[in-house]
Scaffold this active site. Structure first.
Site, short mmCIF file in Angstrom:
data_model
loop_
_atom_site.label_atom_id
_atom_site.label_comp_id
_atom_site.label_asym_id
_atom_site.label_seq_id
_atom_site.Cartn_x
_atom_site.Cartn_y
_atom_site.Cartn_z
N HIS A 1 -10.24 4.47 -1.57
CA HIS A 1 -9.11 4.41 -0.02
C HIS A 1 -10.04 5.46 0.94
CE1 HIS A 1 -5.13 3.86 -1.40
NE2 HIS A 1 -5.69 3.83 -2.65
N GLY A 2 -9.63 4.97 2.23
CA GLY A 2 -10.26 5.66 3.29
C GLY A 2 -11.47 4.82 3.59
N VAL B 1 -9.35 -0.92 3.72
CA VAL B 1 -9.96 -0.59 4.98
C VAL B 1 -8.64 -0.73 6.18
CG1 VAL B 1 -11.37 -1.44 6.97
CG2 VAL B 1 -12.13 -1.57 4.91
N THR C 1 -7.82 1.71 9.36
CA THR C 1 -8.01 2.05 10.85
C THR C 1 -8.97 1.37 11.66
OG1 THR C 1 -7.53 4.45 9.74
CG2 THR C 1 -8.45 4.44 12.12
N SER D 1 -12.72 3.20 6.29
CA SER D 1 -12.95 3.02 7.72
C SER D 1 -14.13 3.99 7.78
CB SER D 1 -11.90 3.31 8.54
OG SER D 1 -11.08 2.18 8.34
N ASP E 1 0.96 -1.11 -0.05
CA ASP E 1 -0.09 0.04 -0.03
C ASP E 1 0.80 1.20 -0.12
OD1 ASP E 1 -2.51 1.38 0.14
OD2 ASP E 1 -2.53 1.26 2.40
N HIS F 1 -8.06 8.73 4.85
CA HIS F 1 -7.55 7.87 5.72
C HIS F 1 -7.91 8.23 7.17
CE1 HIS F 1 -4.80 7.36 2.33
NE2 HIS F 1 -5.35 6.37 2.11
N GLY F 2 -8.44 7.32 7.86
CA GLY F 2 -8.51 7.60 9.56
C GLY F 2 -10.00 7.67 9.68
P1 13P Z 1 -8.54 3.81 6.44
O1 13P Z 1 -7.49 4.01 7.58
O2 13P Z 1 -9.58 5.25 6.68
O3 13P Z 1 -9.32 2.72 6.42
O4 13P Z 1 -7.89 3.88 5.07
C1 13P Z 1 -7.37 2.83 4.54
C2 13P Z 1 -6.65 3.00 3.13
O5 13P Z 1 -7.13 3.61 2.52
C3 13P Z 1 -5.37 2.34 3.05
O6 13P Z 1 -4.66 2.88 1.91
#
Ligand code: 13P
Length: 303
Positions: free
Chosen positions: A208-209, A231, A233, A211, A82, A180-181
């Protein structure tokens, strides 16, 4: 089934209108939690690690563990690197046996992003390894990559088309408003933009992101063409909170098998929910025969 490139499974998912979840794992236990969850619901799955985890666990050990899980559970599984900005680490991971890599050159201007992505495409041209690139800038924190809200930038649809034409990259992560997060409110996802990008390119798109995005929003993203959802975080937090809970309730229970098995159950439950949400539960056998017919035949002969 040994580890496979994620390109065919993601193409199949985009074509059929469902998603595949890529889970960031930080330890071998987390890797097995995700693999076991996928096996129990017969889902294809992508295991991914950041550069920090590659440095922490070592690429060879990660590949050996992922391959062992893939063979044990006999599901289509890919191993992805990643958000990597360093070509040397990309080459190191490919040599070790990663079946998918992300070259994240999104912090550079468009032309430089194309040029760096093309360098990775040249490396992978004759081997079965997926490549992912990012356009626009996804906000938030992932490992040591930090993008503030003010620097986050959505991808331009016409640039997505041009980028794919000039690189041939098989999977693209366009920034569309997720971060992300964990979000402070609900994410401001630009569905219109996803629709426009998806109308211009047939390649699987990456969300992406992943979570804490509301369920209905995830479903809509998948319907519009996002075939991979990352996924990290939520899985990391759930896993760690289970261990924290164990010690707050039973501070003297120091047997790792006890607290790790609690963490594993929690991680498995979360992974199961995410895979079910994007619609890939029950798709493993179909993916094997549709997306990996040669490997499927070879595996059947071995049994
Ligand atoms: P999250 O941490 O928001 O789940 O994002 C994961 C991600 O996009 C990793 O590349």
């Amino acid at each position: 089934m040994t580890l496979v490139s994620s390109t065919p499974m993601l193409q199949e998912a985009r074509k059929s209108g469902y998603g595949i979840v890529a889970f960031n794992v930080h330890s071998f236990d987390m890797l097995y939690s995700v693999a076991e969850a996928a096996a129990e619901i017969d889902a294809p799955v992508i295991i991914q690690t950041t550069v920090g985890t590659v440095q922490n666990l070592g690429p060879d050990s990660i590949v050996k563990t992922a391959n062992a899980a893939s063979e044990k559970y006999d599901i289509p599984m890919a191993l992805h690197l990643d958000h990597c900005t360093d070509l040397d680490v990309i080459i190191q991971c490919i040599r070790a046996g990663y079946t998918s890599v992300m070259i994240d050159a999104s912090m550079h201007p468009f032309e430089e992003n194309i040029s760096l992505t093309n360098q990775v495409i040249n490396i992978t041209k004759y081997i079965d390894v997926n490549v992912e690139a990012e356009l626009g800038k996804v906000g938030g924190v992932e490992d040591n990559i930090v993008v503030s809200n003010k620097d986050a930038e959505k991808a331009v649809p016409s640039e997505c088309k041009e980028f794919i034409e000039r690189t041939g990259v098989p999977t693209l992560a366009p920034a569309i408003g997720t971060a992300h997060g964990i979000y402070s409110g609900d994410p401001d996802i630009d569905f219109k933009r996803i629709e426009e990008i998806a109308s211009l390119v047939d390649e699987p798109l990456v969300l992406h992101g992943g979570s804490a995005i509301p369920e209905e929003d995830v479903k809509q993203c998948i319907t519009l063409g996002m075939a991979k959802m990352n996924v990290s975080t939520e899985l990391k937090n759930a896993y760690s909170e289970a261990i924290k809970d164990h010690f707050s309730q039973t501070p003297d229970s120091l047997d790792p098998r006890k607290y790790l098995s609690k963490a594993k159950e929690v991680a498995k439950k979360l992974a199961t929910e995410k895979m079910t949400l994007v619609g890939c539960a029950g798709k493993a056998q179909e993916i094997k025969t549709q997306a990996y017919p040669n490997q499927y035949k070879i595996d059947s002969l071995r049994v």
